[in-house]
Write an enzyme that holds these catalytic residues in place. Structure first.
Site, PDB file in Angstrom:
ATOM      1  N   HIS A 185       0.825  -1.198   0.000  1.00 13.91           N
ATOM      2  CA  HIS A 185       0.000   0.000   0.000  1.00 13.91           C
ATOM      3  C   HIS A 185       0.868   1.260   0.000  1.00 13.91           C
ATOM      4  CE1 HIS A 185       1.060  -0.753   4.197  1.00 13.91           C
ATOM      5  NE2 HIS A 185       0.829   0.532   4.458  1.00 13.91           N
ATOM      6  N   ASP A 193       0.881   8.213   9.743  1.00 12.02           N
ATOM      7  CA  ASP A 193       1.748   8.266   8.568  1.00 12.02           C
ATOM      8  C   ASP A 193       2.578   9.545   8.595  1.00 12.02           C
ATOM      9  OD1 ASP A 193       0.650   5.921   7.778  1.00 12.02           O
ATOM     10  OD2 ASP A 193      -0.471   6.712   6.070  1.00 12.02           O
ATOM     11  N   GLU A 277      -3.914  -3.384   6.032  1.00  8.16           N
ATOM     12  CA  GLU A 277      -5.009  -4.144   6.644  1.00  8.16           C
ATOM     13  C   GLU A 277      -5.944  -4.738   5.599  1.00  8.16           C
ATOM     14  OE1 GLU A 277      -5.215  -1.332  10.652  1.00  8.16           O
ATOM     15  OE2 GLU A 277      -6.417  -0.838   8.894  1.00  8.16           O
ATOM     16  N   THR A 437      -5.917  -4.898  15.955  1.00  3.17           N
ATOM     17  CA  THR A 437      -5.506  -3.633  16.559  1.00  3.17           C
ATOM     18  C   THR A 437      -6.454  -3.214  17.683  1.00  3.17           C
ATOM     19  OG1 THR A 437      -6.786  -2.360  14.959  1.00  3.17           O
ATOM     20  CG2 THR A 437      -4.521  -2.874  14.377  1.00  3.17           C
ATOM     21  N   GLU A 475      -1.937  -5.490  18.475  1.00  2.00           N
ATOM     22  CA  GLU A 475      -1.192  -4.248  18.340  1.00  2.00           C
ATOM     23  C   GLU A 475      -1.967  -3.151  19.048  1.00  2.00           C
ATOM     24  OE1 GLU A 475      -0.553  -3.162  14.306  1.00  2.00           O
ATOM     25  OE2 GLU A 475       0.447  -5.047  13.750  1.00  2.00           O
ATOM     26  N   ASN A 476      -1.261  -2.121  19.505  1.00  2.00           N
ATOM     27  CA  ASN A 476      -1.976  -0.939  19.969  1.00  2.00           C
ATOM     28  C   ASN A 476      -2.170  -0.010  18.775  1.00  2.00           C
ATOM     29  OD1 ASN A 476       0.938  -0.790  20.323  1.00  2.00           O
ATOM     30  ND2 ASN A 476       0.643   1.276  21.099  1.00  2.00           N
ATOM     31  N   ALA A 477      -3.346   0.624  18.707  1.00  4.43           N
ATOM     32  CA  ALA A 477      -3.687   1.431  17.548  1.00  4.43           C
ATOM     33  C   ALA A 477      -3.107   2.831  17.617  1.00  4.43           C
ATOM     34  CB  ALA A 477      -5.210   1.513  17.406  1.00  4.43           C
ATOM     35  N   LEU A 478      -2.961   3.356  18.827  1.00  2.76           N
ATOM     36  CA  LEU A 478      -2.404   4.685  19.030  1.00  2.76           C
ATOM     37  C   LEU A 478      -1.224   4.601  19.984  1.00  2.76           C
ATOM     38  CD1 LEU A 478      -5.610   6.888  19.491  1.00  2.76           C
ATOM     39  CD2 LEU A 478      -4.114   6.801  17.496  1.00  2.76           C
TER      40      LEU A 478
END
Length: 569
Positions: A185, A193, A277, A437, A475-478
């Site tokens: 991607h 990002d 994802e 996530t 995973e942690n998203a933030l």
């Protein structure tokens, strides 16, 4: 004895350091975890209705005690990500002092720009130092994006692995394992990002000639983060299909790094959509198109997706359903009750037509996953690596009947239908890991008016993986550095659901992300304690013992801190 930047980071931050004599097998080591402090204020997302001025970012990624006067010295070490620094050669290796326990191994995501556009390692000295610091903290390994747009940038089949080869060797040198992400991607424009890495030039050229290769919404807006799965099996990329391009890339990766597979490179995460994802790009932040907690929009209006919809409608005996997707589902920043399609009473999502469309839309996504996983499994089978797929944690409006944001992303999950069982079943057929996530989030921290329920969503996914016997990773998203988030991860990783009769835990957890903030004194102390606690889950150590070990480590490393402060002047 000279100490380099890494030893300084480890010493200043309170990491475990082992000193090994190269002529002896004996190892002197000290272990540490951060000092436990009162929790920081919880992180709460503020929400606004769609007509408000400011929007919110979703808790999704793809884009982780001071010692008195030494705080300023550690801040210099943190700046290594931004500035190359000269440092003496380290005479003794830094090693993780903790033995492999029965807990959950922790990996850390590398910076998105670890490899430059010139195919070299970015901030090489800082990267080397940081990897050593992570190892000293007991981290199992790192997760690294291998960007299609960097490696095969110039021409089809012309692969440049420069930078990655050096990074993998660097990880191997420090005894860190690698989760390699096949990132097909574009990077840029979404949460986290920090850089822009486009798709390969020759792919962009083909999209420019045929814009329908990009996902398209009902208003004709194109999304070029990832090629439309409607064209998966069509030779639209200079004679190859997108799936063939993905397979050729993975084959080239396997052949080039065969000597590191199973030993250093232990997992291949296969990118299948935006942010890597398995989903549609239904909530793009770029250009302000979408704001949290909007419901997003269906992405099925390019000619290739519409061709598939037409065929499905004809097969169902309803050709009138094949000309377009839903046009009454609102726009990106609406809420479910603002739309005829997603409203709880009489909404189109719960009609015969809605069941047909959502079934087709979600099945197209599952078929996309099947095609790529089939290639990945055949390529990496018998090479000693695991295969994983990342699923987005779309928790906003989860408390509604329709679960609109999940539906637009391609997850056919509603109050009356489990949308994660089919995904888990697809992964089970290929022996893949379900990587999920938003593990760090708690329900009460989220905006209640948007009915955000991340804990309930994680529980549903955990149950789905238990029922299908699929390993679950998280995973942690933030980015979160507080003990509240760490505690939530610890609890979620235990998979405490009734279906978990064997007492399974998550197979791994990947921490977001290696950056200057992670190495700040308080954050580092919390992180080291978190890693230690995760690794020792199931052991007989109590929290108080971990605290004592941390205090002991801070005490015995004071001389190292002072020496490091002198060296950095």
């Amino acid at each position: 004895m000279a100490l380099n930047l890494t030893h300084q980071i480890g010493a200043l931050a309170g990491a475990s350091i082992s000193t090994t004599d190269t002529n002896s097998s004996s190892v002197e080591s000290v272990s540490a975890s951060p000092k436990w402090r009162s929790p920081t204020a919880s992180l709460t997302c503020k929400t606004q209705r769609p007509d408000a001025i400011d929007g919110l970012s979703p808790p999704l990624s793809p884009c982780r005690s001071p010692l008195g006067s030494t705080r300023r010295d550690l801040s210099v070490a943190c700046q290594a990500f931004a500035t190359e620094m000269e440092s003496p050669v380290l005479e003794h290796q830094v090693r993780g002092a903790q033995t492999k326990g029965t807990g959950v191994p922790v990996y850390v995501m590398m910076p998105l720009d670890s490899v430059t556009m010139n195919n070299s390692v970015n901030r090489k000295k800082a990267m080397n130092a940081s990897l050593q610091a992570l190892k000293s903290a007991g981290v199992e390994g790192v997760m690294m994006d291998v960007w299609w747009g960097l490696v095969e940038r110039e021409a089809p089949g012309a692969y440049n692995w420069g930078g990655y080869a050096e990074l993998f060797e660097m990880a191997k040198k420090h005894g860190l394992k690698v989760q390699a992400v096949m990132s097909f991607h574009k990077c840029g424009g979404n949460v986290g990002d920090s850089v822009t890495i486009p798709l390969p030039k020759w792919v962009v050229e083909e999209v420019d000639k045929d814009p329908d290769l990009a996902y398209t919404d009902q208003w004709g807006r194109r999304n070029c983060e990832y090629l439309s799965l409607g064209a998966d099996t069509l030779p639209v990329l200079k004679g190859r299909t997108p799936v063939q391009c993905y397979a050729d890339f993975m084959r080239a990766f396997r052949d080039n790094f065969k000597h590191l597979l199973s030993d250093t490179i232990v997992e291949i995460q296969v990118g299948m959509g935006p942010a890597g994802e398995l989903r549609y790009p239904s909530y793009p932040e770029q250009n302000g198109t979408w704001r949290f907690p909007g419901i997003g929009a269906f992405q099925c209006f390019d000619k290739y997706m519409l061709s598939g919809l037409k065929a499905a409608a004809q097969a169902a005996g309803k050709p009138e359903w094949g000309s377009t997707g839903p046009t009454d589902a609102g726009e990106y920043n609406k809420w479910p009750e603002d739309t005829p399609f997603f409203r709880k009473d009489g909404g189109g999502w719960n009609s015969t037509y809605g069941e047909f469309f959502l079934g087709w839309y979600s099945q197209m996504l599952l078929d996309h996953g099947e095609r790529i996983l089939t290639s990945a499994k055949s390529l990496f089978e018998n090479h000693g690596v695991k295969i994983s797929v990342k699923i987005a944690g779309i928790h906003w409006h989860y408390g509604t009947r329709s679960h609109a944001p999940e539906l637009t992303a391609g997850y056919y999950n509603t109050r009356f239908r489990d949308g994660y069982i089919p995904i888990a079943q697809m992964l089970a057929r290929h022996g893949a890991i379900f990587n999920f996530t938003c593990i760090e989030m708690r329900d009460h921290e989220q905006p209640q008016e948007a009915q955000c329920l991340p804990e309930k969503l994680v529980r549903q996914v955990a149950i789905a993986t238990q029922k299908t016997n699929v390993p679950l990773a998280g995973e942690n998203a933030l980015p979160r550095y507080d003990n509240h988030a760490h505690k939530q991860i610890l609890e979620a990783s235990s998979l405490k659901v009734e279906e978990n009769t064997e007492g399974n835990q998550m197979c791994a957890f990947t921490y977001l992300r290696m950056n200057p903030h992670l190495f700040q004194p308080d954050n580092w102390r919390h992180f080291v304690a978190f890693v230690k606690t995760m690794k020792e889950k199931g052991s007989h150590k109590c929290r108080e013992q971990v605290e004592r070990e941390a205090e002991h480590f801070v005490h015995v490393t004071t001389p190292l801190v002072q020496e490091a402060a002198v060296l950095m002047r």
